[in-house]
Design a protein around this motif. Structure first.
Motif, PDB file in Angstrom:
ATOM      1  N   ASP A  87      46.244  43.369  40.087  1.00  0.00           N
ATOM      2  CA  ASP A  87      44.804  43.130  40.163  1.00  0.00           C
ATOM      3  C   ASP A  87      44.168  44.205  41.030  1.00  0.00           C
ATOM      4  O   ASP A  87      43.749  43.963  42.162  1.00  0.00           O
ATOM      5  N   ASP A 141      41.316  45.762  40.994  1.00  0.00           N
ATOM      6  CA  ASP A 141      39.922  45.647  41.439  1.00  0.00           C
ATOM      7  C   ASP A 141      39.689  44.383  42.279  1.00  0.00           C
ATOM      8  O   ASP A 141      38.560  44.073  42.668  1.00  0.00           O
ATOM      9  N   ASP A 197      39.566  41.168  41.754  1.00  0.00           N
ATOM     10  CA  ASP A 197      38.645  40.100  41.350  1.00  0.00           C
ATOM     11  C   ASP A 197      39.395  38.796  41.080  1.00  0.00           C
ATOM     12  O   ASP A 197      38.797  37.799  40.678  1.00  0.00           O
ATOM     13  N   PHE A 204      41.749  38.356  38.830  1.00  0.00           N
ATOM     14  CA  PHE A 204      42.223  38.258  37.445  1.00  0.00           C
ATOM     15  C   PHE A 204      42.848  39.572  36.987  1.00  0.00           C
ATOM     16  O   PHE A 204      42.480  40.643  37.462  1.00  0.00           O
ATOM     17  N   MET A 205      43.783  39.449  36.049  1.00  0.00           N
ATOM     18  CA  MET A 205      44.320  40.646  35.405  1.00  0.00           C
ATOM     19  C   MET A 205      43.509  40.902  34.138  1.00  0.00           C
ATOM     20  O   MET A 205      43.508  40.093  33.214  1.00  0.00           O
ATOM     21  N   SER A 206      42.803  42.009  34.105  1.00  0.00           N
ATOM     22  CA  SER A 206      42.008  42.383  32.933  1.00  0.00           C
ATOM     23  C   SER A 206      42.896  43.105  31.934  1.00  0.00           C
ATOM     24  O   SER A 206      43.994  43.554  32.276  1.00  0.00           O
ATOM     25  N   GLU A 250      43.831  46.350  33.395  1.00  0.00           N
ATOM     26  CA  GLU A 250      44.866  46.264  34.429  1.00  0.00           C
ATOM     27  C   GLU A 250      46.235  46.010  33.802  1.00  0.00           C
ATOM     28  O   GLU A 250      47.255  46.514  34.276  1.00  0.00           O
TER      29      GLU A 250
HETATM   30 CA   LIG Z   1      41.289  42.387  38.197  1.00  0.00          CA
END
Ligand SMILES: [Ca+2]
Ligand SMILES: [Ca+2]
Ligand SMILES: [Ca+2]
Length: 137
Positions: A117, A119, A121, A123-125, A128
């Motif tokens: 993660d 950034d 936030d 969550f794993m985008s 990412e």
């Molecule tokens: Ca993230």
């Protein structure tokens, strides 16, 4: 999601190089697979749920813990190179010869927060995820 797809995801995520992973698995599809609560994102708990599956698969002798060899085999790339150091650092509970599931998940929670993660936030985008796959090579 069926078991076969899970196996494909696992292989793409854990054993394939980035080129193969990108060919076989859209990052958005990977996130959707991991997204158990259906909010369109993969949080830490969902990531760890995925790691529980990996723990079970990596526990070859099925004694409920990962001996060093089993742990090392569960890792890729740079993480694998550092396996001994990681094993020692996270092997803190009473069973000092192997990583319990709790220790294993402690390690992966650390990985999620520090390396997945990026950034921060929570969550794993898909982006990412792609970076994670790329870094495994
Ligand atoms: Ca993230
Ligand atoms: Ca989710
Ligand atoms: Ca074992």
């Amino acid at each position: 999601m069926n078991v076969r797809f899970g196996a494909v995801l696992m292989l793409a995520a854990l054993t394939a190089g980035p080129a193969v992973a990108q060919q076989t698995l859209d990052p958005a599809v990977a996130i959707r697979f991991l997204d158990k609560d259906g909010d369109g994102k993969c949080n830490l708990n969902e990531y760890l749920t995925f790691q529980v599956t990996k723990f079970t698969q990596s526990d070859v002798d099925a004694d409920g813990a990962l001996q060093y060899g089993e742990f090392k085999d569960s890792l890729q790339g740079r993480a694998r190179t550092n396996a001994q150091r990681t094993f020692d650092a996270f092997n803190t509970e009473e069973n000092r010869k192997a990583l319990t599931q709790r220790e294993f998940l402690g390690y992966h929670a650390y990985v999620f927060k520090e390396y997945v993660d990026t950034d921060r936030d929570g969550f794993m985008s898909p982006e990412e995820w792609s970076k994670l796959i790329g870094s495994l090579n």
